[in-house]
Structures are given as C-alpha cells and as structure tokens.
Enzyme design. Structure first.
Site, PDB file in Angstrom:
ATOM      1  N   ARG A 278      49.173  28.050  23.431  1.00  0.00           N
ATOM      2  CA  ARG A 278      48.738  29.459  22.484  1.00  0.00           C
ATOM      3  C   ARG A 278      48.723  29.168  20.950  1.00  0.00           C
ATOM      4  NH1 ARG A 278      53.503  32.530  26.097  1.00  0.00           N
ATOM      5  NH2 ARG A 278      51.944  33.539  27.656  1.00  0.00           N
TER       6      ARG A 278
ATOM      7  N   LYS B 182      53.397  38.296  45.678  1.00  0.00           N
ATOM      8  CA  LYS B 182      53.825  39.572  46.104  1.00  0.00           C
ATOM      9  C   LYS B 182      52.519  40.446  45.909  1.00  0.00           C
ATOM     10  CE  LYS B 182      58.604  39.752  44.879  1.00  0.00           C
ATOM     11  NZ  LYS B 182      59.485  40.164  43.853  1.00  0.00           N
TER      12      LYS B 182
ATOM     13  N   GLY C  60      48.907  34.003  35.014  1.00  0.00           N
ATOM     14  CA  GLY C  60      49.705  33.114  34.725  1.00  0.00           C
ATOM     15  C   GLY C  60      49.596  31.976  35.666  1.00  0.00           C
TER      16      GLY C  60
ATOM     17  N   GLY D 101      49.929  39.122  31.853  1.00  0.00           N
ATOM     18  CA  GLY D 101      49.905  40.450  32.157  1.00  0.00           C
ATOM     19  C   GLY D 101      49.032  41.356  31.579  1.00  0.00           C
TER      20      GLY D 101
HETATM   21  P1  AMP Z   1      52.063  35.356  41.043  1.00  0.00           P
HETATM   22  O1  AMP Z   1      52.970  35.129  39.827  1.00  0.00           O
HETATM   23  O2  AMP Z   1      52.301  36.544  41.747  1.00  0.00           O
HETATM   24  O3  AMP Z   1      50.572  34.854  40.890  1.00  0.00           O
HETATM   25  O4  AMP Z   1      52.734  34.366  42.220  1.00  0.00           O
HETATM   26  C1  AMP Z   1      52.735  33.015  41.863  1.00  0.00           C
HETATM   27  C2  AMP Z   1      53.575  32.151  42.871  1.00  0.00           C
HETATM   28  O5  AMP Z   1      53.284  32.462  44.168  1.00  0.00           O
HETATM   29  C3  AMP Z   1      53.835  30.882  42.814  1.00  0.00           C
HETATM   30  O6  AMP Z   1      55.020  30.401  42.150  1.00  0.00           O
HETATM   31  C4  AMP Z   1      53.565  30.585  44.120  1.00  0.00           C
HETATM   32  O7  AMP Z   1      54.489  29.327  44.364  1.00  0.00           O
HETATM   33  C5  AMP Z   1      53.878  31.384  45.045  1.00  0.00           C
HETATM   34  N1  AMP Z   1      53.154  31.563  46.185  1.00  0.00           N
HETATM   35  C6  AMP Z   1      52.131  31.332  46.629  1.00  0.00           C
HETATM   36  N2  AMP Z   1      51.783  31.304  47.942  1.00  0.00           N
HETATM   37  C7  AMP Z   1      53.164  31.544  48.571  1.00  0.00           C
HETATM   38  C8  AMP Z   1      53.450  31.632  49.875  1.00  0.00           C
HETATM   39  N3  AMP Z   1      52.305  31.331  50.748  1.00  0.00           N
HETATM   40  N4  AMP Z   1      54.845  31.708  50.160  1.00  0.00           N
HETATM   41  C9  AMP Z   1      55.784  31.788  49.070  1.00  0.00           C
HETATM   42  N5  AMP Z   1      55.090  31.777  47.583  1.00  0.00           N
HETATM   43  C10 AMP Z   1      53.968  31.708  47.196  1.00  0.00           C
END
Ligand code: AMP
Length: 400
Positions: free
Chosen positions: A31, A202, A358, A381
């Site tokens: 950054r 999620k 991220g 974000g």
């Molecule tokens: P996000 O911040 O929503 O992009 O989520 C990233 C996180 O999702 C990372 O820490 C990954 O480890 C987690 N992730 C990705 N695939 C899976 C999965 N199949 N089960 C659980 N966590 C996951």
C-alpha cells in the site's frame, strides 16, 4: 493529475493501513509502494506533501483504561521506510490537526513531505465529522485523494474534507485513477466474452455482486465455499461443507436469473473433500453433489478446473474475486492456483484481467502472478462496492 502543484501544499489522503508485526515492522508495504508515484509527482512539480492516513482500528482497540494505544497505532512506525522509498527524510507530526500540525504544515517547503499522525486517533474521522475535516483542510492549498481502499467510507479525511476544496483544487491521485479506470474496463463496454470468477467463503458477502454481475457478464464461474450453497439448493448432498441455509432460496433465484439473462453460470462439478478442516486431513475427489456425511468440499476438483479453464481461455475480459478453495492449506490450493494460472495465460493471449478483492489478491501474490494479470486492485471492500455499481462516497465527493 491535472493540478499544478508548484509551490502548493498538497494534503494527500493515502491508504497506509499496512500490516505490522509485533516489533511494529511493516510486513507488507504494497500500500505504501502504491502511493509513491503520486507523492513523487507532486514533489517533482515543486509542491510539498502533507500525508494523512489511518492505521488499524484504534477506537475499537483501546487500552484497559480507555485511552488510545498510541504505541501500537502510531504512523511513526512508517516514517523510516517511507523516507527510504522516497529518498528524502520524511517529517512526522504527532497530531493530525491542532497547533502543532498547523505549525509544521505552515513551515514545510517545496520538495518536503510531512506525515500526519493516524487520523483515526480522532473519533470524528470515522464519524465523518465536518469540524475535524475542516481542520485537516486548513493545513493545505489542494487536496489529493489516493486512498482507493477507503473510498467506500464517508470518513472525514476520505470524503468530507473534499467539500472544503473547490473543484480546481482537488484531484484523484494516480492509484485512485488507475483503480477507477481498470474497474470501468470491466463495467463499461468490455470486450466479450466477459467472465466473472467469484469465490470465497460466503454467498452473503457477495449477494449484491453476484446479482449485479448477472446483468452484464457472459459467464459466471462460482467456486470456493459459496458454491456449496448453490449445490445444496439444487438438491445436492454436500456433507458438512460450508453452507448458508438462509441463502438457499436466494441461490435458486440467482440460478433462475442466470437462465433468464442467458448467462452461463458454472459451478464446480467435482470437489476435493476433506474429513476435517485442516491441511493434512484425509482427502478425496468426488462429485460436488455427492459429498458423504462428515466430509466437506475444500477445493474445486479436476473436472471443474478443466471446465473453468476452457471458459477462461475463451474470454476477452476477466474479473476475479475470491479463491476457489481454502488456498491457505497447501493441499487445497490447487484449484485457486490453476485458475490464477489460467487467468495469467488468458492475459498473455490478449484478454484484460482484473483481480479485485482481498483473498484473490493474496492468492495471485502468493503465486507470483501479480505482474501476469492486467490489474490487481488494492481495494478489497471498495472494489467490491464499485463493481456492485455503488457510487463510492470518496469518489462522489471529488465531483461536487
Ligand atoms: P472471501 O473473503 O469471502 O473472499 O473468502 C476467502 C476465504 O474463503 C479464504 O480464507 C478461504 O479459505 C475461504 N474458502 C474458500 N473456499 C472454501 C471452502 N470450500 N470451504 C471453506 N472456506 C473456504
């Protein structure tokens, strides 16, 4: 940047919210590096630079007696490294407003840089307090916003401060310009086919993004933990994979919207599953809709990789947000790695690729592929909200 900075004091909002270790050493200076071109440009033009940024969440992590943890959150930790990067001795003010800040701001000369203390030491920063913003504005002649990472927050130093400068006295910095220009390459008249790859944990974090993407992409690849909510919604057995029960209906709606809009929505047909959430858990390759009880999908499978790669290679514009699996575990990083490589290869063949958000950014960095994609966004974000079609307050404020 169109402003003339000669003999001007420029108040520059940067995003220096860098990670520090226990000895307060910077562990990733991306950054800071990203803001250097803007700072150097102002200095080269004969201006002086007054830098302001937040670091961490000092209002949320106070000392036991309720006072600020200045030792932890001071921007003083950044002074030496910033001085090295700029090749000049950066001055530091232990306040961001008030008499000392005014005195130091008045006395800096062309070619000099002054770093103000953490803006979040004042509660007015995050509250968007006008009086605090006005005090900041009084330190300088012109305002430059180069903090894309915080452009989605209507904070004093990112948004409110802009109202105290007329249109000809404020501008975006190079980083902010690059972020907006590159995001617009995906949003406005992209070369087609346009494919979005969305992963991560999620569905709930990315509902708005998914909904909006379905309005204009040709292909939507959904991987990572969020894919299992879609697979369960279609009647699949997903064992103990990540699922959001309250988003099953939404998944059905999104699938229907994809059909209506003739968007090809691709889910991973197979998955690498594990009997525990750890790297050295037992591992098997199965169909994603036939995951046994007690097992969970932690990465996309071989067939999914093949299908996704085919779509990626045929795309002219690519947007990637979120990993395809738990890439932090080396045994489940393969899918994310394969997709990162495919995006890099498609880019080499002429596609435009934007990696935003991220964890996919962390993934391309980990795989040393950051310079093999067209653009890696610095704003998690903020980029997500920009792509969702929201007008970010930090951007809007510059136009008023
Ligand atoms: P996000 O911040 O929503 O992009 O989520 C990233 C996180 O999702 C990372 O820490 C990954 O480890 C987690 N992730 C990705 N695939 C899976 C999965 N199949 N089960 C659980 N966590 C996951």
């Amino acid at each position: 940047m169109q402003l003339d900075f000669k003999n001007k004091k420029a108040l520059v909002r940067v995003d220096f919210n860098v990670p520090l270790n226990n000895n307060f050493e910077i562990t990733d200076d991306t950054r800071i590096q990203a803001a250097i071109p803007t700072i150097k440009h102002i200095l080269d033009q004969g201006g002086s630079v007054i830098l302001m940024s937040h670091l961490g969440r000092p209002q949320k992590q106070k000392m036991e007696d309720g006072s600020l943890n200045i030792k932890k959150f001071t921007l003083r930790h950044l002074v030496n490294h910033l001085s090295e990067l700029l090749g000049i001795s950066v001055k530091f003010c232990p306040d961001s407003v008030g008499p000392e800040a005014q005195k130091m701001a008045t006395s800096i000369k062309s070619g000099e840089v002054l770093l103000l203390e953490n803006t979040r030491f004042y509660p007015g920063e995050e509250k968007g307090d006008e009086a605090y913003a006005k005090q900041l504005a009084q330190l300088a002649d012109v305002y430059v916003n180069d903090a894309f990472g915080t452009a989605h927050r209507a904070h004093a130093s990112t948004t409110l401060v802009a109202q105290f400068f007329s249109k000809d006295k404020k501008t975006f910095g190079f980083l902010m310009d690059a972020e907006i220009t590159n995001a617009n390459k995906v949003l406005n008249n992209p070369n087609r086919p346009l494919t979005a790859i969305v992963g991560g944990a999620k569905v709930s974090d990315k509902i708005l993004l998914l909904e909006r993407l379905l309005d204009f992409v040709d292909n939507l690849i959904v991987g990572g933990g969020m894919a299992y909510t879609f697979i369960k919604a279609q009647g699949g057995d997903i064992g103990k994979s990540l699922v959001e029960e309250d988003k099953l209906d939404l998944a059905i709606k999104l699938l229907a919207k994809a059909r209506d809009k003739k968007v090809s929505l691709l889910l991973p047909v197979d998955s690498y599953i594990a009997d525990d959430f750890k790297n050295d858990a037992q591992r098997k390759l199965v169909d994603s809709n036939n995951i046994p009880d007690g097992w969970m999908g932690l990465d996309i499978g071989e067939q999914a990789i093949d299908t996704f790669k085919g779509v990626i290679y045929n795309s002219k514009t690519l947007l990637w947000n979120g990993p395809m699996g738990v890439f932090e575990f080396s045994n489940f990083a393969n899918g994310t790695k394969a997709i990162a490589e495919a995006v890099a290869e498609a880019t080499a063949k002429g596609a435009f690729s934007l990696v935003g958000g991220g964890d996919s950014v962390a993934a391309v960095n980990q795989m040393n592929l950051a310079d093999k994609v067209s653009y890696v966004s610095t704003g998690g974000g903020a980029m997500l909200e920009f792509l969702e079609g929201k007008e970010l307050p930090g951007i809007k404020a510059m136009k008023a």
